[in-house]
Design a protein around this motif. Structure first.
Motif, short mmCIF file in Angstrom:
data_model
loop_
_atom_site.label_atom_id
_atom_site.label_comp_id
_atom_site.label_asym_id
_atom_site.label_seq_id
_atom_site.Cartn_x
_atom_site.Cartn_y
_atom_site.Cartn_z
N PRO A 277 -7.07 3.67 0.19
CA PRO A 277 -5.65 3.33 0.05
C PRO A 277 -5.36 2.84 -1.37
CG PRO A 277 -6.77 1.70 1.39
CD PRO A 277 -7.75 2.79 1.12
N VAL B 243 0.85 -1.20 0.00
CA VAL B 243 0.00 0.00 0.00
C VAL B 243 0.88 1.25 0.00
CG1 VAL B 243 -1.74 1.30 1.30
CG2 VAL B 243 -1.86 -1.19 1.19
N ILE C 186 -2.36 1.21 -4.35
CA ILE C 186 -1.18 0.37 -4.52
C ILE C 186 0.03 1.28 -4.70
CG2 ILE C 186 -0.05 -1.30 -6.02
CD1 ILE C 186 -2.84 -2.35 -6.72
#
Length: 54
Positions: free
Chosen positions: A33, A23, A35
């Protein structure tokens, strides 16, 4: 971020093993959130389920 030596490598290894992802630090604790771009752009991320679906 102030991470201990080897911390990033450990996070990446664990994410690969779980077919997951890392994350983004800038989105931790938010409602959406994301990547980590560094993880997504790295070599051999093809096993990440999240990236396969994207």
């Amino acid at each position: 971020m102030d991470l201990q030596p080897g911390r990033v490598a450990n996070m990446v290894a664990r994410a690969r093993q779980a077919e997951g992802h890392v994350v983004c630090h800038a989105t931790l604790g938010t409602e959406t959130p994301a990547i980590c771009r560094g993880f997504a752009d790295g070599p051999d991320q093809g096993r990440s389920l999240a990236l396969c679906l994207a």
